[in-house]
Design a protein around this motif. Structure first.
Motif, PDB file in Angstrom:
ATOM      1  N   GLU A 279       1.015  -0.646   0.061  1.00 18.54           N
ATOM      2  CA  GLU A 279      -0.119  -0.201  -0.369  1.00 18.54           C
ATOM      3  C   GLU A 279       1.004   1.239  -0.336  1.00 18.54           C
ATOM      4  O   GLU A 279       0.573   2.200  -0.718  1.00 18.54           O
ATOM      5  N   CYS A 280       2.020   1.275   0.777  1.00 23.02           N
ATOM      6  CA  CYS A 280       2.804   2.714   0.610  1.00 23.02           C
ATOM      7  C   CYS A 280       3.931   2.582   0.259  1.00 23.02           C
ATOM      8  O   CYS A 280       4.032   3.365  -0.231  1.00 23.02           O
ATOM      9  N   TYR A 281       4.621   1.351   0.200  1.00 23.24           N
ATOM     10  CA  TYR A 281       5.701   1.444  -1.173  1.00 23.24           C
ATOM     11  C   TYR A 281       5.739   0.694  -2.448  1.00 23.24           C
ATOM     12  O   TYR A 281       4.850  -0.426  -2.055  1.00 23.24           O
ATOM     13  N   ASP A 282       6.638   1.138  -3.418  1.00 19.77           N
ATOM     14  CA  ASP A 282       7.138   0.069  -5.170  1.00 19.77           C
ATOM     15  C   ASP A 282       8.403  -0.062  -4.262  1.00 19.77           C
ATOM     16  O   ASP A 282       9.089   1.107  -5.036  1.00 19.77           O
ATOM     17  N   GLU A 283       8.917  -1.149  -4.574  1.00 20.15           N
ATOM     18  CA  GLU A 283      10.079  -1.606  -4.427  1.00 20.15           C
ATOM     19  C   GLU A 283      10.624  -2.306  -5.057  1.00 20.15           C
ATOM     20  O   GLU A 283      10.195  -3.546  -5.111  1.00 20.15           O
TER      21      GLU A 283
ATOM     22  N   ALA B 218       3.622  10.811   1.797  1.00 19.89           N
ATOM     23  CA  ALA B 218       4.011  10.739   0.687  1.00 19.89           C
ATOM     24  C   ALA B 218       3.838  11.176  -0.292  1.00 19.89           C
ATOM     25  O   ALA B 218       2.827  11.870  -0.603  1.00 19.89           O
ATOM     26  N   HIS B 219       4.949  11.439  -1.652  1.00 22.56           N
ATOM     27  CA  HIS B 219       3.805  11.978  -2.697  1.00 22.56           C
ATOM     28  C   HIS B 219       4.735  11.302  -4.094  1.00 22.56           C
ATOM     29  O   HIS B 219       5.574  11.923  -4.573  1.00 22.56           O
ATOM     30  N   ASN B 220       5.190   9.974  -3.990  1.00 16.87           N
ATOM     31  CA  ASN B 220       5.305   9.669  -4.993  1.00 16.87           C
ATOM     32  C   ASN B 220       7.297  10.120  -4.690  1.00 16.87           C
ATOM     33  O   ASN B 220       7.427   9.926  -5.350  1.00 16.87           O
ATOM     34  N   GLN B 221       7.884   9.973  -3.882  1.00 16.18           N
ATOM     35  CA  GLN B 221       9.201   9.927  -3.905  1.00 16.18           C
ATOM     36  C   GLN B 221      10.384   9.120  -4.097  1.00 16.18           C
ATOM     37  O   GLN B 221       9.798   7.680  -3.546  1.00 16.18           O
TER      38      GLN B 221
ATOM     39  N   TYR C  62       7.585   6.457  -2.401  1.00 14.91           N
ATOM     40  CA  TYR C  62       7.167   5.943  -1.272  1.00 14.91           C
ATOM     41  C   TYR C  62       5.708   6.438  -1.886  1.00 14.91           C
ATOM     42  O   TYR C  62       5.451   7.704  -1.748  1.00 14.91           O
ATOM     43  N   LYS C  63       4.427   5.738  -2.463  1.00 11.78           N
ATOM     44  CA  LYS C  63       3.438   6.036  -2.610  1.00 11.78           C
ATOM     45  C   LYS C  63       2.290   6.578  -1.763  1.00 11.78           C
ATOM     46  O   LYS C  63       1.604   7.053  -1.295  1.00 11.78           O
ATOM     47  N   LYS C  64       2.340   6.275  -0.797  1.00 12.56           N
ATOM     48  CA  LYS C  64       1.312   7.031   0.892  1.00 12.56           C
ATOM     49  C   LYS C  64       2.055   6.822   2.317  1.00 12.56           C
ATOM     50  O   LYS C  64       3.010   5.774   2.307  1.00 12.56           O
ATOM     51  N   ALA C  65       1.708   8.197   3.143  1.00  7.10           N
ATOM     52  CA  ALA C  65       2.534   8.117   4.471  1.00  7.10           C
ATOM     53  C   ALA C  65       2.415   6.474   5.217  1.00  7.10           C
ATOM     54  O   ALA C  65       0.772   5.970   4.722  1.00  7.10           O
TER      55      ALA C  65
ATOM     56  N   ILE D 121      14.534   8.307   5.727  1.00  5.61           N
ATOM     57  CA  ILE D 121      14.632   9.767   5.948  1.00  5.61           C
ATOM     58  C   ILE D 121      14.959  11.008   5.527  1.00  5.61           C
ATOM     59  O   ILE D 121      14.038  11.644   4.749  1.00  5.61           O
ATOM     60  N   GLU D 122      15.987  10.565   5.123  1.00  7.80           N
ATOM     61  CA  GLU D 122      16.262  12.389   4.168  1.00  7.80           C
ATOM     62  C   GLU D 122      16.140  12.165   3.522  1.00  7.80           C
ATOM     63  O   GLU D 122      15.911  13.390   2.849  1.00  7.80           O
ATOM     64  N   LEU D 123      16.017  11.336   2.790  1.00  5.57           N
ATOM     65  CA  LEU D 123      15.948  11.217   0.752  1.00  5.57           C
ATOM     66  C   LEU D 123      14.173  11.464   0.390  1.00  5.57           C
ATOM     67  O   LEU D 123      14.057  12.247  -0.239  1.00  5.57           O
ATOM     68  N   VAL D 124      13.714  10.527   1.228  1.00  2.00           N
ATOM     69  CA  VAL D 124      12.127  11.189   0.941  1.00  2.00           C
ATOM     70  C   VAL D 124      12.002  12.439   1.438  1.00  2.00           C
ATOM     71  O   VAL D 124      10.647  12.993   0.542  1.00  2.00           O
ATOM     72  N   SER D 125      12.880  13.634   1.904  1.00  2.00           N
ATOM     73  CA  SER D 125      12.184  14.429   2.172  1.00  2.00           C
ATOM     74  C   SER D 125      12.462  15.654   1.443  1.00  2.00           C
ATOM     75  O   SER D 125      12.204  16.631   1.933  1.00  2.00           O
ATOM     76  N   LYS D 126      13.531  15.812   1.099  1.00  5.83           N
ATOM     77  CA  LYS D 126      14.100  16.156   0.146  1.00  5.83           C
ATOM     78  C   LYS D 126      13.376  16.584  -1.466  1.00  5.83           C
ATOM     79  O   LYS D 126      13.694  17.480  -1.837  1.00  5.83           O
ATOM     80  N   SER D 127      12.803  15.316  -1.577  1.00  6.84           N
ATOM     81  CA  SER D 127      12.218  15.179  -3.044  1.00  6.84           C
ATOM     82  C   SER D 127      10.603  16.143  -2.591  1.00  6.84           C
ATOM     83  O   SER D 127      10.280  15.924  -1.734  1.00  6.84           O
TER      84      SER D 127
END
Length: 134
Positions: free
Chosen positions: A55-59, A95-98, A85-88, A128-134
């Motif tokens: 639900e939250c990730y596509d890896e 999440a906004h597809n970072q 990262y699809k859904k918080a 967290i750093e990677l998805v927070s930058k996007s």
């Protein structure tokens, strides 16, 4: 099927998003220890984890390297997680597809020809750093 082949098949199913295939390789009392959070015991709890992850990730995992030991009861896997990262997820950033690329590793135990333990490690502050930058 050797333990190494079993684990390689497990990760092939992961990359194919074949959740039923993954579950078919697990011992009924599988012990799942994720990087953060509670230990999950049993296929039912592992299934709930997979549903949340889907639900939250596509890896997709790449650069996979496997390590075995002489008893053929433990396998280690090192890999790169390529994700979206699809859904918080709970207390994590919005999440906004970072996209992210993150090194990780898992340690797996084998009992009676099934995967009985999956312990995964990665650097959560880096993620967290990677998805927070996007």
């Amino acid at each position: 099927m050797t333990s190494l082949e079993l684990v390689q098949q497990y990760y092939q199913y992961f990359n194919e998003k074949n959740w039923n295939g993954m579950l078919s390789l697990l011992h009924p009392e599988v012990r799942h220890e994720s990087n953060q959070g509670d230990v999950r015991i049993g296929i039912e709890n592992f299934t709930k984890f997979l549903q949340k992850m889907d639900e939250c990730y596509d890896e997709n995992l790449t650069d996979m390297v496997f390590f075995t030991e002489p008893s053929d009861q433990r396998i280690a896997a090192e890999f790169t997680v390529n994700g979206i990262y699809k859904k918080a997820d709970e207390d994590l950033p919005p999440a906004h597809n970072q996209t992210y690329i993150l090194p990780a590793a898992s340690f797996l135990g084998i009992t009676d020809g099934k995967i009985s333990r999956v312990t995964t490690y990665y650097n959560l502050p880096l993620w967290i750093e990677l998805v927070s930058k996007s």
